[in-house]
Design a protein around this motif. Structure first.
Motif, short mmCIF file in Angstrom:
data_model
loop_
_atom_site.label_atom_id
_atom_site.label_comp_id
_atom_site.label_asym_id
_atom_site.label_seq_id
_atom_site.Cartn_x
_atom_site.Cartn_y
_atom_site.Cartn_z
N VAL A 145 -48.40 24.12 -28.72
CA VAL A 145 -47.13 23.75 -29.37
C VAL A 145 -46.22 24.98 -29.48
N PHE A 146 -46.78 26.11 -29.88
CA PHE A 146 -45.97 27.32 -30.00
C PHE A 146 -45.52 27.83 -28.63
N MET A 147 -46.35 27.67 -27.61
CA MET A 147 -45.94 28.10 -26.27
C MET A 147 -44.78 27.24 -25.77
N ALA A 148 -44.85 25.94 -26.00
CA ALA A 148 -43.74 25.07 -25.60
C ALA A 148 -42.47 25.45 -26.34
N SER A 149 -42.59 25.74 -27.63
CA SER A 149 -41.42 26.16 -28.41
C SER A 149 -40.89 27.50 -27.91
N LEU A 150 -41.80 28.39 -27.50
CA LEU A 150 -41.37 29.69 -26.99
C LEU A 150 -40.54 29.54 -25.72
N PHE A 151 -40.97 28.68 -24.81
CA PHE A 151 -40.22 28.50 -23.56
C PHE A 151 -38.88 27.80 -23.82
N CYS A 152 -38.85 26.90 -24.76
CA CYS A 152 -37.56 26.29 -25.13
C CYS A 152 -36.60 27.35 -25.68
N ALA A 153 -37.13 28.23 -26.52
CA ALA A 153 -36.29 29.31 -27.06
C ALA A 153 -35.84 30.27 -25.97
N LEU A 154 -36.72 30.53 -24.99
CA LEU A 154 -36.33 31.40 -23.87
C LEU A 154 -35.22 30.77 -23.04
N GLY A 155 -35.30 29.46 -22.81
CA GLY A 155 -34.22 28.79 -22.10
C GLY A 155 -32.91 28.86 -22.85
N PHE A 156 -32.98 28.66 -24.15
CA PHE A 156 -31.78 28.77 -25.00
C PHE A 156 -31.21 30.18 -24.92
N LEU A 157 -32.09 31.19 -24.98
CA LEU A 157 -31.64 32.58 -24.95
C LEU A 157 -31.03 32.93 -23.59
N SER A 158 -31.63 32.45 -22.50
CA SER A 158 -31.09 32.76 -21.17
C SER A 158 -29.69 32.18 -21.00
#
Length: 453
Positions: A145-158
């Motif tokens: 769950v945290f890994m999925a949230s991390l990649f979503c946050a990375l997409g938002f940041l990019s």
């Protein structure tokens, strides 16, 4: 000696012949099997007046059968089955294939916001999710769950970083002014006009306080000798980038922002050449000078194709080879749009694959003519390396448009996989390509080109 007759018994005594008709004359007839009568139909429900047909009413009407089946399902068993299936898929590497999906979800969420968020918020979200993912490695479900949230946050940041990096100044309203700038591209259009992309250096009468860095203008004609890198001036009417034609439709200003185009318009007269590219001031950045040289090479190739083939066929050939599409007649463009083949004149995956495939096929065939050399050398890797260099050169000649850039990344991943003795056509390579495209150009996620490819 005569043999035994039909009526002779084994003891030697002879009996009279017996007729088969008399033997079975008094036999009792066998009872016939019972006839299966059709079962009575279920009660019928009549349709409203005016309909002659009837509909059978199911004895399990009201979802009784479904409720019965759901009632027999054990929730603990269902949880175990789902957990086993999820664990099996994760062991197969499906989790990595979902990385671009979560990155794209973060990008889409960013571009769906009505207000611009601060940069520190996605940075804080990425840091927090990374820490939580590292701490929760012992708990698989929580870690996922945290890994999925991390990649979503990375997409938002990019997406946020790309928007901040572009920072394209956009014209706020239409205005007429005299501008001076450096020519980036000049494309001859089918209607006889010329479309110019210009890097603004100064404006006057009036002087714009918040002038865009780059504009795209059309002119009736341009002086001879005006090529990419030339200095020009002229009086023009500038317009803000065009927005959506109707609510919730495609926003053209969105593409203009990420293309660096801050305004459009047209020259009110013919632009004047201040200095040709060969004698232009040397204050231009090194990247701009390289871009001007590449653009002049593109135009030279396009002019050679037009002069060799001629007509609309030459314009289409120039579009397919070097990506110069402005000269295609509008009637042909409309015909291709109506037939759904307009995308073939945009340099993308089809063209890149044809170039790479042709190069590899010819090189493998040439190496096969020398069996001694081919048997001792990794000729497949040689062909892949040369094909990679070829599509890189083709990307530059085509103008490094977004569709070609995305296709180059995808093919480059496959060719690099060949260089390292890995399978080229795999879902993992596709995921790597998607990740690279999303991180390099996040705004492409919400565009039709990325979604179709």
């Amino acid at each position: 000696m005569a043999g035994r007759g039909r009526g002779t018994e084994e003891g030697g005594e002879t009996t009279a012949g017996v007729s088969e008709r008399l033997m079975f004359a008094h036999a009792e007839p066998q009872e016939a099997p019972p006839i299966q009568l059709p079962q009575p139909r279920a009660p019928a429900e009549h349709l409203p007046d005016g309909h002659g047909a009837v509909l059978p009413v199911s004895p399990t009407a009201g979802g009784g059968r479904i409720r019965k089946q759901l009632g027999s399902v054990s929730l603990p068993a269902l949880r175990r089955s789902v957990a086993v299936a999820a664990s099996t898929e994760i062991d197969r590497g499906v989790g990595f294939l979902l990385v671009p999906v979560f990155l794209a979800a973060g990008v889409i969420y960013y571009f769906s916001l009505s207000t611009e968020p601060d940069l520190y918020r996605p940075l804080a979200a990425v840091a927090l999710m990374a820490v939580c993912a590292a701490v929760s490695r012992s708990w698989q479900k929580t870690h996922l769950v945290f890994m999925a949230s991390l990649f979503c946050a990375l997409g938002f940041l990019s997406a946020k970083v790309e928007t901040w990096r572009m920072a394209t100044p956009m014209l706020g309203s239409e205005i007429q002014t005299r501008l001076t700038g450096r020519l980036v591209t000049a494309e001859a259009m089918a209607n006889g006009r010329v479309r110019l992309t210009i890097d603004l250096m100064s404006t006057e009468h009036p002087t714009l306080r918040y002038a865009p860095d780059r504009v795209r203008l059309s002119a009736r004609r341009i002086p001879s000798g005006m090529t990419a890198g030339s200095m020009l001036t002229g009086y023009a009417k500038l317009l803000p980038p065009t927005g959506p034609v109707r609510p919730d439709s495609y926003d053209f200003s969105f593409d203009s922002y990420f293309s660096g185009i801050g305004g459009s318009g047209f020259f009110l007269g013919d632009p004047k050449l201040l200095a040709p590219a060969s004698t232009a001031p040397t204050g231009a950045p090194f990247g701009a000078r390289i871009a001007s040289a590449v653009e002049n090479a593109r135009e030279g190739i396009a002019d050679h194709i037009r002069s060799s083939i001629g007509g609309s066929e030459g314009e289409i050939a120039a579009a397919l080879i070097v990506g110069v599409r402005a000269g295609i007649p509008e009637a042909i463009n409309e015909s291709m749009r109506r037939t759904g083949i307009y995308h073939i004149i945009s340099i993308s995956g089809l063209h890149m694959a044809l170039v790479a495939g042709t190069i590899m096929f010819l090189l493998r065939g040439a190496f096969a003519l020398f069996p001694d050399f081919s048997s001792r050398r990794p000729v497949k890797k040689y062909a892949a390396a040369i094909a990679l260099a070829s599509i890189a050169a083709y990307l530059v000649i085509s103008g490094i448009v977004v569709a070609a850039e995305r296709s180059f990344i995808m093919l480059a991943v496959m060719l690099v996989a060949v260089l390292f003795d890995r399978a080229a056509l795999t879902m993992r390579n596709l995921a790597i390509s998607a990740i690279a495209v999303i991180l390099v150009s996040p705004h492409e996620v919400v565009g039709p080109s990325f979604q179709m490819s």
